[in-house]
Design an enzyme around this catalytic site. Structure first.
Site, PDB file in Angstrom:
ATOM      1  N   LYS A  77       7.880   4.569  -7.761  1.00 23.81           N
ATOM      2  CA  LYS A  77       6.663   4.192  -8.501  1.00 23.81           C
ATOM      3  C   LYS A  77       6.799   4.703  -9.931  1.00 23.81           C
ATOM      4  CE  LYS A  77       1.576   4.431  -8.160  1.00 23.81           C
ATOM      5  NZ  LYS A  77       0.445   5.036  -7.431  1.00 23.81           N
ATOM      6  N   SER A 152      -3.036   1.715  -5.828  1.00 22.08           N
ATOM      7  CA  SER A 152      -2.326   1.448  -7.059  1.00 22.08           C
ATOM      8  C   SER A 152      -0.812   1.287  -6.875  1.00 22.08           C
ATOM      9  CB  SER A 152      -2.564   2.592  -8.039  1.00 22.08           C
ATOM     10  OG  SER A 152      -2.015   3.804  -7.540  1.00 22.08           O
ATOM     11  N   SER A 176      -4.024   5.050  -2.527  1.00 22.10           N
ATOM     12  CA  SER A 176      -3.061   4.242  -3.285  1.00 22.10           C
ATOM     13  C   SER A 176      -1.718   4.027  -2.603  1.00 22.10           C
ATOM     14  CB  SER A 176      -2.823   4.866  -4.657  1.00 22.10           C
ATOM     15  OG  SER A 176      -3.852   4.513  -5.540  1.00 22.10           O
TER      16      SER A 176
END
Lengths: 485, 486
Positions: A77, A152, A176
């Site tokens: 990420k 997210s 997330s």
């Protein structure tokens, strides 16, 4: 390329056994990423990935011992600092920013001989539930590209779902990891707060942020967790506790475990299709010899409000460093310091980030602090106590990860509150610092993924994995992949 | 002496920021250097890079706790770090890690001289941990109008010592600062350097009608960088605030700064909304737990403090308060003196002689740099010189000469005295002749002596010493003169 669609552990074993080279695996991943139309990657450099793979192969050629993730293509990420790749957090304010250091979790994966495929798209500074807040455009859900992948960590979930990496790291502040895992039909694991070092994770809400893992199956997520878990001298909130054999916990018999089912997780707002899938899943757990224990968790309804006070307060402070002085974007109207700060932050941050900074600044302001921040901390304690009371009666809590399946782009953009409710089932465990995992349950009638969430007491990731793995074996979603385009 | 019109009383409280002399910074392992090339003693943590996290420096905590114990503070078992949020280029994270509602220590006190030979007690409200900011530099680059930032200092450990508003004059304030500084230096936690900013002082001051128990509106005078300027700034503010009170003028609480050139304080900024620092508990650091055994162990490392040392020197050894003050002005000076004392412990005569010699000769050339003092000689050499005097081998005057020969070297005073032929004339026969000569040459004084003015003997001793160029044994001369004048 079959291996990319196999399990993370099978691929790792194949590399270690010399059945396939790291280079071959990397090339396969590169080929797929180059054709990717989900926009999962923000930073992708085939030469860098290939070089890393080659060095793993050379290591084996020299007869050196290989790490547990040798040659496994792993995506990161874009909120995790990497010394050899840009780290933008999905924000314009960090466009092109290159950190001089690796996050501890990243360094641990390097030490385990993983091969990095690149940096994964995300909602800006991990704020969002749909990936529509990425400053670089959203990720598309591999199951239906007109729909959001969740957020997210949308890029991390989509990359695994689309076979663009065998495993990925994401971060979970209020859901997330678990929510996009549910929406993309993969396994997403958020460990106990303090289990994995946050050093090098660009902070959104420090008391909630936790790095976790994605893989197509439970054992893959477990193997990644084994690699990144542990106390770190660079993170005072990481905890020195024994790390269990997480892969070993997969395959243990869950028979006799008591599973709490909170009534509050099945109230209005839960889509019927999701409800049906989860109820079928609960039956499956019974079939595995588990007992269902009906529960009340009365403070669940306050989780969203509590979270949006605590998280925004912390974010308003954490994001103060993006001021145009030392790194990242600087917009200088040439007037004075205040004007430079204002212009930089106005241009650099997206609407949702600004909204949360404003909210957080407000709740910490003199005269409002007690009414909001202090109160939220008290409610947070009550939510924690809900879990303590629940765990006196059960070994784990199960229920839906998300109240809905993936929704079409734009459906909730105009309504932040509706968007915030997407995390209603994941927020309580985040506020309590507990581990949670989302495992694919029976898909909806329209074929969209649904996630079963399992939450256990702090530090009990092993039992969580035992349950997740057992559930995975009987889930109708087992082995299901989105169609390749 | 004070410029306060008698109808006003000043109320003064001081906040002192002291840099701790740790090897590394408060929350990272960068060195705490002074004067290094800009931005070389930095890392992701003290640069406030995205993703970096603070980890507390245990050495800094130990120094803070020792300070708290020396100032009679209660050490809180649990304290909490907090973020103080504000934007400034020298503050890399956009917040300073500090402590707010739960500091690590509270409720201490400090004794200061009251200026009338007594002492008064000043309360210490609290001591808490902080990190220092970097430095904004202006006018150092060619680019016109550009400022640059040096972050070497960012993250240097600080303690803030907040004093109660118990001070009533500029003299009080300076006495408090001097006492506080000498304690920090004695603990070796701070180098006490005001000019370089490692010991910084903010002054809070207000005036009120004498006898009133309410506080007037206060002003804060920031970062005054010498004791002299603290004194001047306070005198200036007392006069200014009294003048405003006389004129019936009111004003808002605000911050001022000392303008050295204009010798006055000038308005800096008003305290209002901009001072909302939005403090909240630092989520990156767990609460600081100071367990009793550790604190107790640290208590054992607190040395004898300057005040106690002074009491010992005056009451046990009979030195004057002034001598004791001079000899404890720096802990290393005290240590030097005590090494000399140790040659003949608990001998008040020796103590007095050692004190005089150290004060008049050694301290004239001792150089203090922060925690260290360089002395021109060793205590051992001084002991030897003074032992020669005690033994009557050399005179007091010769001792000074001998010191002149040995300072700056490791030479043995005994050897040098021999080499230089320095020996006190103690030959009674020789001296008696000289005494007779002096008495004969000064019949008037001799008569006066014999007439009962025995004090004139000093005159004769002086004359004999002059004739011998100081090498006569004064005690012997004294006895011989009495005999001759008899």
């Amino acid at each position: 390329m079959e291996l990319l669609d196999s399990s993370l552990l099978d691929a790792a074993d194949a590399v270690r056994a010399g059945k396939i080279s790291a280079r071959e695996l990397a090339d396969a991943a590169i080929a797929r990423i180059e054709r990717d139309d989900t926009h999962a990657y923000l930073d992708f450099d085939p030469a860098r990935t290939r070089a890393q793979a080659i060095s793993v192969d050379e290591k084996r050629a020299r007869g050196e011992a290989l790490g547990p993730l040798a040659g496994v293509p792993i995506g990161l990420k874009d909120v995790l600092c990497t010394r050899d790749a840009r780290t933008t957090c999905g924000s314009k304010i960090l466009e092109g920013y290159r950190p001089p250091y690796d996050a501890t979790a990243v360094a641990k994966l390097r030490a385990a001989d993983a091969v990095f495929t690149g940096k994964l798209n995300m909602d800006e500074f991990a704020m969002g539930s749909s990936n529509e807040n990425s400053a670089y455009g959203p990720v598309k859900n591999p199951w239906d590209k007109s729909r959001v992948p969740g957020g997210s960590s949308g890029g991390s979930a989509a990359a695994v779902s689309a076979g663009l990496a065998l495993g990925t790291l994401g971060t979970d502040t209020g859901g997330s990891i678990r929510q996009p895992a549910a929406l993309c039909g993969v396994v997403g694991l958020k460990p106990t707060y303090g289990r994995v070092s946050r050093y090098g994770l660009v902070a959104f809400a420090s008391s909630l942020d936790q790095i976790g893992t994605f893989a197509a199956d439970v054992r893959g997520a477990a193997r990644l967790l084994e690699a990144i878990a542990g106390h770190d001298g660079h993170d005072a909130t990481s905890v020195a506790r024994p790390i269990d054999e997480y892969v070993g916990a997969c395959g243990r018999d869950p028979k006799g475990l008591r599973l709490g089912v909170p009534a509050e997780y099945f109230e209005a707002g839960l889509e019927p299709e999701v409800k049906a899938s989860i109820e079928a899943g609960l039956k499956a757990f019974e079939g595995l010899g588990c007992t269902l224990v009906p529960l009340q968790m009365p403070h669940t309804k306050h989780a969203v409000a509590t979270y949006y006070v605590v998280a925004t307060a912390e974010c308003s402070s954490n994001l103060a460093r993006f001021d145009g002085v030392r790194y990242g974007l600087r917009v200088d109207p040439g007037k004075d310091l205040e004007a430079m700060y204002g212009a930089t932050r106005d241009r650099g941050f997206g609407a949702e980030v600004k909204r949360r900074i404003l909210l957080g600044t407000y709740v910490l302001s003199a005269g409002y602090y007690d009414a909001y921040y202090t109160k939220a901390q008290k409610v947070r304690t009550l939510i924690r106590r809900d879990f303590e009371a629940a765990f006196a009666k059960c070994d784990a809590i199960v229920g839906p990860t998300s109240p809905s399946v993936a929704w079409p782009f734009g459906a909730k953009v105009a309504d932040p509150l509706a968007m915030y409710l997407a995390d209603v089932y994941t927020l309580p465990a985040s506020l309590a610092g507990l581990p949670g995992i989302s495992v694919p349950a029976a898909p909806s009638a329209s074929g969209l993924p649904v996630g079963m969430q399992i939450v256990t007491p702090a530090w009990d990731e092993a039992r969580m994995l035992t349950l997740a793995h057992a559930f995975e074996q009987v889930s109708p979603a087992k082995g299901k992949r989105p169609a390749r385009s | 002496m004070s410029t306060v019109p008698a109808r006003y009383e000043a109320v003064i409280g001081l906040e002192v920021h002291a840099q701790l002399l740790t090897k590394t910074k408060q929350f990272c392992s960068c060195p705490t250097t002074f004067g290094a090339e800009p931005n070389t003693a930095v890392c992701p943590v003290c640069l406030g890079l995205p993703g970096a996290l603070p980890v507390l420096n245990r050495e800094a905590v130990a120094m803070g706790v020792r300070t708290a114990l020396a100032l009679d503070c209660r050490v809180n078992e649990r304290s909490v770090f907090a973020r103080k949020n504000y934007f400034y280029p020298d503050l890399p994270k956009g917040y300073q890690i500090s402590q707010f509602d739960l500091p690590f220590s509270e409720h201490g006190k400090l004794e200061i001289p009251d200026g009338a030979g007594g002492a008064k007690t000043v309360g210490i409200t609290r001591i808490h941990f902080e990190e220092d900011a970097g430095k904004n530099l202006h006018g150092v680059t060619e680019a016109a109008g550009r400022s640059v930032v040096d972050l070497n200092r960012a993250g240097t450990p600080l303690i803030e010592i907040v004093g109660e508003p118990d001070l009533r004059s500029a003299d009080d304030a300076v006495a408090y600062l001097k006492r506080l500084r000498e304690i920090l230096v004695a603990l070796e936690v701070n180098d006490g350097n005001l000019e370089e900013g490692s010991f910084r002082c903010d002054v809070n001051i207000s005036v009120r009608p004498t006898g009133s128990t309410q506080f007037g509106t206060r002003v804060e005078v920031k970062n005054v960088n010498s004791f002299r300027n603290v004194h001047k700034a306070i005198e200036h503010e007392i006069a200014r605030l009294s003048g405003l009170a006389d004129a019936g003028e009111t004003f808002k609480q605000h911050t001022r700064q000392w303008d050295d050139e204009g010798q006055r304080t000038v308005f800096l900024r008003i305290k209002e909304g901009s001072d909302d620092y939005r403090y909240f508990p630092e989520p990156d650091l767990p609460p600081l737990i100071l367990d009793r055994p550790w604190v107790d162990a640290l208590a054992k490392t607190v040395p004898e403090l300057p005040d106690a040392r002074r009491r010992r020197l005056t009451s046990a050894l009979g030195l004057t308060a002034y001598d004791a003050e001079v000899l404890t002005a720096h802990p290393k000076i005290g240590d030097f003196f005590e090494s000399v004392l140790a040659a003949h412990p608990s001998d008040p005569a020796w103590a007095k002689r050692a004190a005089n010699f150290v004060m008049t000769e050694v301290l004239a050339e001792a150089q203090a740099h922060g925690l260290t003092v360089t002395f021109p000689v060793t205590p051992r050499q001084i002991v030897e010189v003074l032992d020669l005097v005690t033994a009557g081998t050399i005179s007091g005057k010769q001792a000074k000469e001998l010191y002149g020969f040995i300072k700056g070297s490791s030479a043995s005073p005994t050897e040098v005295a021999k080499e230089k032929g320095m020996a006190q004339v103690s030959d009674a026969a020789v001296l008696e002749q000289l005494c007779q000569k002096v008495v004969d040459e000064n019949p008037k004084q001799a008569q006066a002596y014999r007439g009962g003015k025995t004090g004139t003997i000093g005159f004769f001793v002086g004359q004999v010493m002059k004739l011998t160029q100081g090498s006569a044994n004064p005690a012997l001369v004294n006895d011989l003169l009495k005999k001759v004048l008899g």
